[in-house]
Design an enzyme around this catalytic site. Structure first.
Site, PDB file in Angstrom:
ATOM      1  N   GLU A  22      92.794  37.460  -7.797  1.00  0.00           N
ATOM      2  CA  GLU A  22      93.409  37.037  -6.444  1.00  0.00           C
ATOM      3  C   GLU A  22      94.393  36.240  -7.237  1.00  0.00           C
ATOM      4  O   GLU A  22      94.674  35.998  -8.323  1.00  0.00           O
ATOM      5  CB  GLU A  22      92.212  36.222  -5.827  1.00  0.00           C
ATOM      6  CG  GLU A  22      91.871  37.048  -4.687  1.00  0.00           C
ATOM      7  CD  GLU A  22      93.052  37.106  -3.512  1.00  0.00           C
ATOM      8  OE1 GLU A  22      94.112  36.777  -3.661  1.00  0.00           O
ATOM      9  OE2 GLU A  22      92.663  37.617  -2.274  1.00  0.00           O
ATOM     10  N   ARG A 105      84.283  27.911   1.181  1.00  0.00           N
ATOM     11  CA  ARG A 105      84.623  27.630   0.033  1.00  0.00           C
ATOM     12  C   ARG A 105      86.323  27.937   0.214  1.00  0.00           C
ATOM     13  O   ARG A 105      86.717  28.253   1.172  1.00  0.00           O
ATOM     14  CB  ARG A 105      84.544  28.500  -1.146  1.00  0.00           C
ATOM     15  CG  ARG A 105      84.913  30.141  -0.795  1.00  0.00           C
ATOM     16  CD  ARG A 105      84.920  30.993  -1.912  1.00  0.00           C
ATOM     17  NE  ARG A 105      84.868  32.278  -1.904  1.00  0.00           N
ATOM     18  CZ  ARG A 105      86.130  32.783  -1.986  1.00  0.00           C
ATOM     19  NH1 ARG A 105      87.344  32.025  -2.038  1.00  0.00           N
ATOM     20  NH2 ARG A 105      86.290  34.017  -1.668  1.00  0.00           N
ATOM     21  N   ASN A 107      89.991  29.062  -0.280  1.00  0.00           N
ATOM     22  CA  ASN A 107      90.505  30.442  -0.398  1.00  0.00           C
ATOM     23  C   ASN A 107      91.994  30.602  -0.722  1.00  0.00           C
ATOM     24  O   ASN A 107      92.384  29.647  -1.381  1.00  0.00           O
ATOM     25  CB  ASN A 107      89.931  31.512   0.753  1.00  0.00           C
ATOM     26  CG  ASN A 107      90.028  32.892   0.173  1.00  0.00           C
ATOM     27  OD1 ASN A 107      89.689  33.011  -1.122  1.00  0.00           O
ATOM     28  ND2 ASN A 107      90.548  33.743   0.885  1.00  0.00           N
ATOM     29  N   ASN A 153      93.569  33.467   4.671  1.00  0.00           N
ATOM     30  CA  ASN A 153      94.175  34.442   3.513  1.00  0.00           C
ATOM     31  C   ASN A 153      95.775  34.413   4.044  1.00  0.00           C
ATOM     32  O   ASN A 153      96.381  33.870   5.058  1.00  0.00           O
ATOM     33  CB  ASN A 153      93.643  35.888   3.800  1.00  0.00           C
ATOM     34  CG  ASN A 153      93.097  35.956   2.384  1.00  0.00           C
ATOM     35  OD1 ASN A 153      93.457  36.064   1.448  1.00  0.00           O
ATOM     36  ND2 ASN A 153      91.715  36.786   2.505  1.00  0.00           N
ATOM     37  N   ASP A 203      94.884  40.837   3.484  1.00  0.00           N
ATOM     38  CA  ASP A 203      94.446  39.979   2.459  1.00  0.00           C
ATOM     39  C   ASP A 203      95.679  39.102   2.217  1.00  0.00           C
ATOM     40  O   ASP A 203      96.252  38.585   2.949  1.00  0.00           O
ATOM     41  CB  ASP A 203      93.885  40.747   1.390  1.00  0.00           C
ATOM     42  CG  ASP A 203      92.832  39.848   0.598  1.00  0.00           C
ATOM     43  OD1 ASP A 203      93.245  38.527   0.335  1.00  0.00           O
ATOM     44  OD2 ASP A 203      91.885  40.401  -0.082  1.00  0.00           O
TER      45      ASP A 203
END
Length: 296
Positions: A22, A105, A107, A153, A203
């Site tokens: 990522e 969490r 991101n 995202n 994403d």
């Protein structure tokens, strides 16, 4: 017009085994590409001029996100803590911990034109709207800008810095906001792309010099270029199921790098997709913009 680019234009530059590769970033100071593996926490660096590829193990269960800074260190996430890491010494300085007590969490994140870091949180079960979008100012102050998010995202900014793009992957929707680049306030949220009917999963994202938004589709095997008005004008099919994010790199920012993931793939799928978890490069897709750096 929606142009389908042939797979033959895509090459693998780092044949990796990332479980969840990522957040690729091009560093214009070192002419290197970096990215993270969120679930096997590592920071990768790749020098396309030499082919050198290095990794550094990172702490925590999830690495989450990364950003460049004006000071030359690296913003990184350990679970719900954002910290700065010196690339030479490994020295760590914690900045802030978010949302203590939640099964969340950090991101996706990106720095805006004023050096502020916009970062989101997500529910680890991928179902509950317990995440949020934050703006982290250079002095370390964090302000919650949006709540009721499942999976944050796709944070990106228009070339003039006045539009913020943000995606909630598990609501299958991408949004655009007006951003006051002086005071950091966002207004006028509207839907930029809606996949709630098909449940496609947008994403990570980036923006090119034309102001077009590139989005990766996890479990969708493709990346898509949107015009600023939200119309799709290009789709590139990939030899992997799970592209995660993109960044333009190279000295002229004309190479589009794509991170990918092995997560959720069956053994049969992994056998059929030897490039899953690798970093791909696409030439001729367009030209990118330099990454902003965190700090004042």
């Amino acid at each position: 017009m929606n142009v389908m680019a042939p797979i033959s234009r895509i090459e693998c530059v780092v044949h990796g085994g990332d479980r969840l590769g990522e957040t690729p970033l091009w560093c214009d100071r070192t002419d290197t590409l970096s990215w993270i593996d969120i679930e096997d926490p590592r920071l990768h660096t790749f020098d396309p001029a030499t082919g050198a590829h290095a990794t550094v193990a990172l702490p925590g269960t999830f690495a989450g996100t990364q950003a460049l800074t004006k000071a030359g260190d690296r913003l990184l996430a350990e679970d719900l803590t954002l910290y700065a890491r010196d690339p030479d010494t490994g020295y760590r300085c914690d900045l802030i911990t978010f949302e203590q007590g939640l099964d969340n969490r950090l991101n996706d994140g990106r720095v805006d034109a004023r050096g502020r870091f916009w970062v989101g949180t997500m529910d680890n079960s991928l179902t509950r709207p317990t995440g949020a979008l934050y703006r982290v100012d250079p002095d370390g102050t964090a302000t919650c800008m949006e709540r009721d998010v499942v999976v944050s995202n796709g944070i990106a900014f228009s070339p003039d810095g006045r539009t913020l793009y943000f995606t909630d992957t598990r609501r299958y929707t991408s949004y655009a906001y007006d951003l006051d680049i002086d005071d950091g306030v966002i207004t006028n949220r509207r839907i930029f792309a809606d996949y709630s009917a098909t449940r496609d999963r947008p994403d990570g994202a980036c923006v090119d010099v034309d102001g077009c938004v590139w989005a990766a589709f996890f479990a969708g095997g493709r990346i898509v270029r949107y015009r600023p008005d939200g119309r799709i004008d290009r789709t590139i099919l990939l030899p992997v199921t799970n592209p995660t994010c993109m960044a333009f790199g190279g000295p002229d920012l004309r190479t589009l790098y794509v991170t990918t993931a092995r997560k959720f793939l069956t053994s049969g799928q992994l056998a059929a997709e030897p490039l899953a978890g690798s970093v791909l490069a696409i030439e001729g897709a367009g030209q990118g913009l330099p990454e902003h750096r965190f700090g004042s």
